[in-house]
Design an enzyme around this catalytic site. Structure first.
Site, PDB file in Angstrom:
ATOM      1  CE  LYS A 140       4.680  -3.651   2.733  1.00 19.87           C
ATOM      2  NZ  LYS A 140       4.564  -3.290   1.319  1.00 19.87           N
ATOM      3  CG  ASP A 180       4.244   0.215   2.434  1.00 21.38           C
ATOM      4  OD1 ASP A 180       3.995  -0.309   1.343  1.00 21.38           O
ATOM      5  OD2 ASP A 180       3.331   0.532   3.232  1.00 21.38           O
TER       6      ASP A 180
HETATM    7  P1  NDP Z   1       3.652   7.619   1.755  1.00 27.68           P
HETATM    8  O1  NDP Z   1       3.922   7.541   3.197  1.00 27.68           O
HETATM    9  O2  NDP Z   1       4.637   8.252   0.859  1.00 27.68           O
HETATM   10  O3  NDP Z   1       2.258   8.346   1.494  1.00 27.68           O
HETATM   11  C1  NDP Z   1       1.082   7.865   2.054  1.00 27.68           C
HETATM   12  C2  NDP Z   1      -0.034   8.813   1.717  1.00 27.68           C
HETATM   13  O4  NDP Z   1      -1.282   8.248   2.121  1.00 27.68           O
HETATM   14  C3  NDP Z   1       0.089  10.138   2.452  1.00 27.68           C
HETATM   15  O5  NDP Z   1      -0.533  11.133   1.682  1.00 27.68           O
HETATM   16  C4  NDP Z   1      -0.696   9.860   3.724  1.00 27.68           C
HETATM   17  O6  NDP Z   1      -1.192  11.031   4.362  1.00 27.68           O
HETATM   18  C5  NDP Z   1      -1.836   9.018   3.195  1.00 27.68           C
HETATM   19  N1  NDP Z   1      -2.308   8.100   4.246  1.00 27.68           N
HETATM   20  C6  NDP Z   1      -1.558   7.226   4.963  1.00 27.68           C
HETATM   21  N2  NDP Z   1      -2.314   6.577   5.852  1.00 27.68           N
HETATM   22  C7  NDP Z   1      -3.556   7.039   5.679  1.00 27.68           C
HETATM   23  C8  NDP Z   1      -4.771   6.755   6.309  1.00 27.68           C
HETATM   24  N3  NDP Z   1      -4.851   5.870   7.307  1.00 27.68           N
HETATM   25  N4  NDP Z   1      -5.873   7.414   5.878  1.00 27.68           N
HETATM   26  C9  NDP Z   1      -5.780   8.312   4.868  1.00 27.68           C
HETATM   27  N5  NDP Z   1      -4.632   8.632   4.243  1.00 27.68           N
HETATM   28  C10 NDP Z   1      -3.548   8.005   4.641  1.00 27.68           C
HETATM   29  O7  NDP Z   1       3.353   6.112   1.294  1.00 27.68           O
HETATM   30  P2  NDP Z   1       3.373   5.492  -0.161  1.00 27.68           P
HETATM   31  O8  NDP Z   1       2.925   6.489  -1.161  1.00 27.68           O
HETATM   32  O9  NDP Z   1       4.656   4.805  -0.347  1.00 27.68           O
HETATM   33  O10 NDP Z   1       2.261   4.351  -0.016  1.00 27.68           O
HETATM   34  C11 NDP Z   1       0.892   4.563  -0.313  1.00 27.68           C
HETATM   35  C12 NDP Z   1       0.217   3.231  -0.573  1.00 27.68           C
HETATM   36  O11 NDP Z   1       0.847   2.576  -1.682  1.00 27.68           O
HETATM   37  C13 NDP Z   1       0.273   2.224   0.565  1.00 27.68           C
HETATM   38  O12 NDP Z   1      -0.903   1.431   0.537  1.00 27.68           O
HETATM   39  C14 NDP Z   1       1.473   1.359   0.203  1.00 27.68           C
HETATM   40  O13 NDP Z   1       1.409   0.096   0.819  1.00 27.68           O
HETATM   41  C15 NDP Z   1       1.286   1.275  -1.296  1.00 27.68           C
HETATM   42  N6  NDP Z   1       2.451   0.927  -2.100  1.00 27.68           N
HETATM   43  C16 NDP Z   1       3.626   1.616  -1.993  1.00 27.68           C
HETATM   44  C17 NDP Z   1       4.697   1.302  -2.787  1.00 27.68           C
HETATM   45  C18 NDP Z   1       5.971   2.076  -2.772  1.00 27.68           C
HETATM   46  O14 NDP Z   1       6.851   1.770  -3.580  1.00 27.68           O
HETATM   47  N7  NDP Z   1       6.123   3.080  -1.924  1.00 27.68           N
HETATM   48  C19 NDP Z   1       4.626   0.155  -3.734  1.00 27.68           C
HETATM   49  C20 NDP Z   1       3.323  -0.444  -3.833  1.00 27.68           C
HETATM   50  C21 NDP Z   1       2.300  -0.075  -3.019  1.00 27.68           C
HETATM   51  P3  NDP Z   1      -0.330  11.725   5.539  1.00 27.68           P
HETATM   52  O15 NDP Z   1       0.690  12.555   4.828  1.00 27.68           O
HETATM   53  O16 NDP Z   1      -1.348  12.516   6.273  1.00 27.68           O
HETATM   54  O17 NDP Z   1       0.246  10.630   6.348  1.00 27.68           O
HETATM   55  O1  2IT Z   2       3.906  -2.690  -1.471  1.00 27.68           O
HETATM   56  C1  2IT Z   2       4.956  -2.672  -2.146  1.00 27.68           C
HETATM   57  O2  2IT Z   2       5.065  -3.317  -3.190  1.00 27.68           O
HETATM   58  C2  2IT Z   2       6.071  -1.834  -1.688  1.00 27.68           C
HETATM   59  N1  2IT Z   2       5.924  -1.134  -0.685  1.00 27.68           N
HETATM   60  C3  2IT Z   2       7.390  -1.868  -2.408  1.00 27.68           C
HETATM   61  C4  2IT Z   2       8.217  -3.013  -1.936  1.00 27.68           C
HETATM   62  C5  2IT Z   2       9.627  -3.062  -2.449  1.00 27.68           C
HETATM   63  O3  2IT Z   2      10.331  -3.966  -1.990  1.00 27.68           O
HETATM   64  O4  2IT Z   2      10.040  -2.251  -3.268  1.00 27.68           O
END
Ligand code: NDP
Ligand code: 2IT
Length: 460
Positions: A140, A180
Site C-alpha cells: 500500500k 485508493d
Molecule cells: P474515493 O476517493 O473515490 O472516494 C472516497 C469517498 O469517501 C469520498 O466520497 C470522500 O469524500 C469520502 N471520504 C474520504 N475521506 C473521508 C473522511 N475522512 N471522512 C468522511 N468521508 C471521507 O475513494 P474510494 O471510493 O476508492 O475509497 C473509499 C474506501 O474504499 C476507502 O476506505 C478505500 O481504502 C476503500 N477501497 C477502495 C478500493 C478501490 O478499488 N478504490 C478497493 C477496496 C477498498 P470527499 O469527496 O469529501 O473527499
Molecule cells: O484497498 C484496496 O483493495 C484497493 N484500494 C485496491 C487495490 C488494488 O491494487 O487494486
C-alpha cells in the site's frame, strides 16, 4: 500445517499467550500507530483457534513475521503549485508481504495519510489479496497530499514528482500500485505516463486501474462496489433475504460508493442516502445516481449540490448522522472508523439486517462487536471489498497476455471470486468453531494461505 493438535483448554491458553505476547511487541515496536494496532488486533484475535490446532505455526514465528513489513519506504515529494510556490509532501510505499506474489495494493492521497494508516492498509491488503485466490502479495502507499481544490496542472506535477521517486521500487513483477482514496483514473494515467517516460518501455502491468485505451481492464472501475454487493447477495441468500425491495444506506460518494449504489439499485434495492467528507444527503425517493456521478466523477464538487436539483432530498452537515437513517442494509464505503459503537447500536436499533464494509476498516472494533452480538449479518472489509484488487489481478493477467476480456467476462470472473471468498470464509468460520462469524472466517482463510506460502519459502 500438517501437525494437528487436539484443541484443549491448555492449547487454547498457549495460543492466547502467543497472540498476546506478539501483539504487545507490535505495539512497542510501532508506538502511536493506533490504526495499525487496530488492524493487527482484529486479525490476531481471530487466529487463536488456528494456533491451538496447529501449534507448529508458533515455532515458525509466523505472527512476528507477518506483522513486520518487508520494507517501508518514505520519500520527499517536492512540487510547484500554480502560484509558483514550492510545496513538499511525504510519499510512502509499504511492501508488506510477497509470499503470494508481487506486492499489490493501492495508493491513497489524503491529508491524513501517515505511516500508521499506510501500514494498517498494507497489513489488511495482504490477507484480502490472499482471499481473492489470485497470485498477489500485499502492499500500500500514498501521500499526505490533499487533492481537494487543486488544479489539473497541480495534480499532474504532484503525481509526476511522486512517481519520479516511486518508480525506483515498483515494476510488473515487483510491486504493482493502483488507486485508493484520492487516486482514480486521472492520477493513474499521469503516473503511468511518468513511469513509462523514465523507464523507457511500455510496461503495462506496473499499475492497475489504467484507462481502457492503454491497458486498463473493463469492469475495474466498477469492481469494488459491484463486488461488495455480490458478496452481500450471498450473505442475504443464505439468510433467505435479498436486495429486492430493500432500503440501503451507502456512505461516501467516491469510486466504491457509486458502483455499490449502481449494482444494489440494479438488484431492486432503493438506496436512500450517500455522503462525502462534509455531510450526507437523504433522498427518500431514492438517490439519483446520474446526479452523483456528474457531481463527483465529472465536476469534482460537493454532495451538498445534490439537493439543488432534487427537491425530495435533504442535506445534513457531518458524516456520522447518515447511520441514524433506518435501513435494511448499510454499506460503509468512505473511510476507516466511520462507524463507532454508538452508530452501530443506532443501526441495530433501527432494524438493520446486514452491514458490509466497502471501505477499509470502516467499523471500529467495538462497532464490530455490536454487530456480531446482535446477530446482524456482517461482511468484513477484507472479504467484502476484495473485488477491486481481484479485478486488478485480472488486469495484470490481461496485460501479461497482451489481450483484453469483455466487460461480461471480467464481471463473471469477479462474481465467481466474490462467491468463493464468501464460501471460504463461511467454511473456515465453521471449521474453527465460530459458525456465521465472517470476521473470524475471513481472517483465518486469508491467513492460512499466506502463512503456508511464507513457511514453504523458508526464513526470509
Ligand atoms: P474515493 O476517493 O473515490 O472516494 C472516497 C469517498 O469517501 C469520498 O466520497 C470522500 O469524500 C469520502 N471520504 C474520504 N475521506 C473521508 C473522511 N475522512 N471522512 C468522511 N468521508 C471521507 O475513494 P474510494 O471510493 O476508492 O475509497 C473509499 C474506501 O474504499 C476507502 O476506505 C478505500 O481504502 C476503500 N477501497 C477502495 C478500493 C478501490 O478499488 N478504490 C478497493 C477496496 C477498498 P470527499 O469527496 O469529501 O473527499
Ligand atoms: O484497498 C484496496 O483493495 C484497493 N484500494 C485496491 C487495490 C488494488 O491494487 O487494486
Amino acid at each position: 500445517m500438517s501437525i494437528v493438535q487436539e484443541i484443549t483448554q491448555d492449547s487454547i491458553q498457549v495460543a492466547k499467550d502467543y497472540v498476546h505476547q506478539v501483539y504487545e511487541a507490535v505495539i512497542q515496536r510501532n508506538p502511536h500507530e493506533s490504526e495499525f494496532h487496530q488492524a493487527v488486533k482484529e486479525i490476531f484475535d481471530s487466529l487463536v483457534p488456528v494456533f491451538a490446532k496447529y501449534p507448529t505455526y508458533i515455532k515458525h514465528g509466523i505472527l512476528e513475521r507477518i506483522s513486520e513489513p518487508e520494507r517501508l519506504i518514505t520519500f520527499r515529494v517536492p512540487w510547484v503549485d500554480d502560484r509558483g510556490q514550492v510545496q513538499v509532501n511525504r510519499g510512502f510505499r509499504v511492501q508488506f508481504n510477497s509470499s503470494l506474489g508481487p506486492y499489490k495494493g493501492g495508493l491513497r492521497f489524503h491529508p491524513s495519510v501517515n505511516a500508521s494508516i499506510i501500514k494498517f492498509l498494507g497489513f489488511e491488503q495482504t490477507f484480502k489479496n490472499s482471499l481473492t485466490g489470485q497470485p498477489i502479495g500485499g502492499g500500500k502507499g500514498g501521500s499526505d497530499f490533499d487533492p481537494k481544490g487543486k488544479s489539473d496542472g497541480e495534480i499532474m506535477r504532484f503525481t509526476q514528482s511522486f512517481m519520479t521517486e516511486l518508480c525506483k521500487y515498483i515494476g510488473p513483477d515487483e510491486d504493482v500500485p493502483a488507486g485508493d482514496i484520492g487516486v482514480g483514473a486521472r492520477e493513474i494515467g499521469y503516473m503511468f505516463g511518468q513511469y513509462k517516460r523514465i523507464r523507457g518501455g511500455f510496461e503495462a502491468g506496473v499499475l492497475t486501474g489504467k484507462g481502457i485505451g492503454y491497458g486498463g481492464s473493463l469492469a475495474r472501475k466498477e469492481a469494488t462496489g459491484y463486488g461488495t454487493v455480490y458478496f452481500v447477495q450471498e450473505m442475504l441468500k443464505d439468510a433467505g433475504l435479498s436486495f429486492d425491495g430493500s432500503t440501503v444506506v451507502v456512505s461516501g460518494s467516491g469510486n466504491v460508493s457509486i458502483y455499490a449504489i449502481e449494482k444494489a439499485s440494479q438488484l431492486g434495492a432503493k438506496v436512500v442516502a450517500c455522503s462525502d467528507s462534509n455531510g450526507y444527503v437523504y433522498d427518500p425517493a431514492g438517490i439519483n445516481l446520474d446526479t452523483v456521478k456528474r457531481l463527483k466523477e465529472v465536476e469534482r464538487s460537493r454532495i451538498s449540490e445534490y439537493v439543488k436539483v432534487h427537491p425530495t432530498a435533504s442535506y445534513y452537515e457531518g458524516c456520522t448522522g447518515i447511520w441514524s437513517i433506518p435501513c435494511d442494509i448499510a454499506l460503509p464505503c468512505a473511510t476507516q472508523n466511520e462507524i463507532d459503537d454508538e452508530s452501530a447500536r443506532l443501526l441495530v436499533a433501527n432494524g438493520v439486517k446486514a452491514v458490509a464494509e466497502g471501505a477499509n476498516m470502516p467499523s471500529s472494533l467495538e462497532a464490530i462487536e455490536v454487530f456480531l452480538e446482535s446477530g446482524v449479518l456482517f461482511g468484513p472489509a477484507k472479504a467484502a471489498n476484495a473485488g477491486g484488487v481481484a479485478v486488478s489481478a485480472l488486469e495484470m493477467a490481461q496485460n501479461s497476455m497482451r489481450l483484453s476480456w469483455t466487460f461480461e467476462e471480467v464481471d463473471a470472473k469477479l462474481h465467481i471470486i466474490m462467491t468463493n471468498i464468501y464460501r471460504n470464509s463461511v467454511k473456515a468460520a465453521e471449521e474453527y468453531g465460530y459458525p456465521g462469524n465472517l470476521v473470524v472466517g475471513a481472517n483465518i482463510a486469508g491467513f492460512i494461505r499466506v502463512a503456508d506460502a511464507a513457511i514453504a519459502q523458508g526464513v526470509i
